[in-house]
Scaffold this motif. Structure first.
Motif, mmCIF file in Angstrom:
data_model
loop_
_atom_site.group_PDB
_atom_site.id
_atom_site.type_symbol
_atom_site.label_atom_id
_atom_site.label_comp_id
_atom_site.label_asym_id
_atom_site.label_seq_id
_atom_site.Cartn_x
_atom_site.Cartn_y
_atom_site.Cartn_z
ATOM 1 N N GLY A 82 0.795 -1.219 0.000
ATOM 2 C CA GLY A 82 0.000 0.000 0.000
ATOM 3 C C GLY A 82 0.825 1.265 0.000
ATOM 4 N N HIS A 83 2.161 1.105 -0.092
ATOM 5 C CA HIS A 83 3.072 2.266 -0.131
ATOM 6 C C HIS A 83 2.872 3.159 1.091
ATOM 7 C CE1 HIS A 83 3.962 1.957 -4.629
ATOM 8 N NE2 HIS A 83 3.117 0.990 -4.367
ATOM 9 N N THR A 84 2.719 2.570 2.257
ATOM 10 C CA THR A 84 2.406 3.335 3.458
ATOM 11 C C THR A 84 3.559 3.270 4.443
ATOM 12 O OG1 THR A 84 0.130 2.607 3.105
ATOM 13 C CG2 THR A 84 0.603 3.749 5.162
ATOM 14 N N ALA A 85 4.433 4.275 4.387
ATOM 15 C CA ALA A 85 5.612 4.301 5.248
ATOM 16 C C ALA A 85 5.229 4.307 6.726
ATOM 17 C CB ALA A 85 6.473 5.511 4.919
ATOM 18 N N SER A 86 4.174 5.026 7.088
ATOM 19 C CA SER A 86 3.787 5.101 8.501
ATOM 20 C C SER A 86 3.320 3.736 9.021
ATOM 21 C CB SER A 86 2.710 6.157 8.728
ATOM 22 O OG SER A 86 1.549 5.851 7.990
ATOM 23 N N THR A 87 2.658 2.959 8.180
ATOM 24 C CA THR A 87 2.246 1.613 8.574
ATOM 25 C C THR A 87 3.471 0.740 8.816
ATOM 26 O OG1 THR A 87 0.171 1.787 7.348
ATOM 27 C CG2 THR A 87 0.940 -0.431 7.851
ATOM 28 N N LEU A 88 4.443 0.821 7.924
ATOM 29 C CA LEU A 88 5.673 0.048 8.097
ATOM 30 C C LEU A 88 6.441 0.501 9.329
ATOM 31 C CD1 LEU A 88 6.857 -0.207 4.416
ATOM 32 C CD2 LEU A 88 6.073 -2.071 5.873
ATOM 33 N N LEU A 89 6.519 1.805 9.548
ATOM 34 C CA LEU A 89 7.261 2.326 10.692
ATOM 35 C C LEU A 89 6.673 1.835 12.010
ATOM 36 C CD1 LEU A 89 9.660 4.043 11.537
ATOM 37 C CD2 LEU A 89 8.134 6.032 11.548
ATOM 38 N N SER A 90 5.370 1.565 12.036
ATOM 39 C CA SER A 90 4.732 1.077 13.262
ATOM 40 C C SER A 90 5.253 -0.296 13.680
ATOM 41 C CB SER A 90 3.210 1.024 13.092
ATOM 42 O OG SER A 90 2.820 -0.068 12.265
ATOM 43 N N LEU A 91 5.921 -0.996 12.776
ATOM 44 C CA LEU A 91 6.463 -2.323 13.067
ATOM 45 C C LEU A 91 7.834 -2.280 13.736
ATOM 46 C CD1 LEU A 91 5.466 -4.086 9.729
ATOM 47 C CD2 LEU A 91 4.429 -4.435 11.987
ATOM 48 N N TYR A 92 8.440 -1.100 13.820
ATOM 49 C CA TYR A 92 9.798 -0.966 14.347
ATOM 50 C C TYR A 92 9.795 -0.495 15.800
ATOM 51 C CZ TYR A 92 11.581 -1.551 9.638
ATOM 52 O OH TYR A 92 11.885 -2.067 8.402
ATOM 53 N N ASP A 139 10.997 7.940 1.772
ATOM 54 C CA ASP A 139 11.636 8.065 0.469
ATOM 55 C C ASP A 139 11.273 6.888 -0.430
ATOM 56 O OD1 ASP A 139 13.441 8.821 -1.654
ATOM 57 O OD2 ASP A 139 14.909 7.442 -0.799
ATOM 58 N N VAL A 140 11.488 5.674 0.056
ATOM 59 C CA VAL A 140 11.281 4.479 -0.764
ATOM 60 C C VAL A 140 9.811 4.305 -1.149
ATOM 61 C CG1 VAL A 140 11.378 1.950 -0.770
ATOM 62 C CG2 VAL A 140 13.312 3.284 0.107
ATOM 63 N N TYR A 141 8.910 4.423 -0.187
ATOM 64 C CA TYR A 141 7.504 4.147 -0.473
ATOM 65 C C TYR A 141 6.761 5.354 -1.024
ATOM 66 C CZ TYR A 141 8.613 -0.312 1.365
ATOM 67 O OH TYR A 141 9.198 -1.536 1.534
ATOM 68 N N GLY A 142 7.459 6.475 -1.156
ATOM 69 C CA GLY A 142 6.891 7.644 -1.806
ATOM 70 C C GLY A 142 7.208 7.683 -3.291
ATOM 71 N N ARG A 143 8.025 6.760 -3.758
ATOM 72 C CA ARG A 143 8.412 6.717 -5.174
ATOM 73 C C ARG A 143 7.302 6.095 -6.012
ATOM 74 N NH1 ARG A 143 14.538 4.320 -4.472
ATOM 75 N NH2 ARG A 143 15.259 5.980 -3.076
ATOM 76 N N GLU A 144 7.307 6.471 -7.281
ATOM 77 C CA GLU A 144 6.352 5.884 -8.209
ATOM 78 C C GLU A 144 6.894 4.526 -8.651
ATOM 79 O OE1 GLU A 144 4.345 6.688 -12.544
ATOM 80 O OE2 GLU A 144 5.119 8.400 -11.429
ATOM 81 N N MET A 145 6.453 3.490 -7.973
ATOM 82 C CA MET A 145 6.855 2.121 -8.281
ATOM 83 C C MET A 145 5.917 1.168 -7.561
ATOM 84 S SD MET A 145 10.350 2.088 -5.914
ATOM 85 C CE MET A 145 10.974 0.541 -6.479
#
Length: 121
Positions: free
Chosen positions: A20-30, A63-69
């Motif tokens: 889902g390109h959601t950096a905040s969701t991923l950050l919650s795992l750290y 940076d990574v999940y804000g890219r168009e990919m």
């Protein structure tokens, strides 16, 4: 005698964050004191890029999940206080990236991650 189960790593949150390109969701795992070591062509094994704490990790994730990919969680295996996962990515021009991570867990949160990535050139 009651036992309390320790929190487990949430693989569905990992999938939702990656795909889902959601950096905040991923950050919650750290965990707050997490560390990531990144190894690739620019940061080789003898001198990996090291990120300390949620602020540095969050900046990288933005940076990574804000890219168009596109990002896809290919596989995730959790065993005890460790896990491993494979992520594949593709830029709109067809360039592909493959990343593999080994992670250490404490109370269901990532405390250490070794990320090895390679991409088309």
């Amino acid at each position: 005698m009651a036992t309390t189960a320790s929190p487990s790593f949430d693989t569905e949150t990992l999938r939702r964050g990656i795909e889902g390109h959601t950096a905040s969701t991923l950050l919650s795992l750290y965990a707050d004191d997490a560390e990531i070591r990144i190894v690739d062509r620019n940061a080789q094994p003898s001198h990996p890029k090291v990120l300390h704490g949620r602020q540095e990790i969050g900046s990288m994730l933005e940076d990574v999940y804000g890219r168009e990919m596109t990002h896809k969680l290919e596989r995730c295996v959790v065993q005890g206080d460790g896990a491993a996962f494979v992520e594949s990515c593709e830029y709109p021009d067809g360039v592909r990236v493959l990343a593999e991570s080994m992670i250490a867990l404490r109370d269901g949160k990532i405390t250490e991650q070794i990320l090895i990535q390679a991409w088309d050139e």
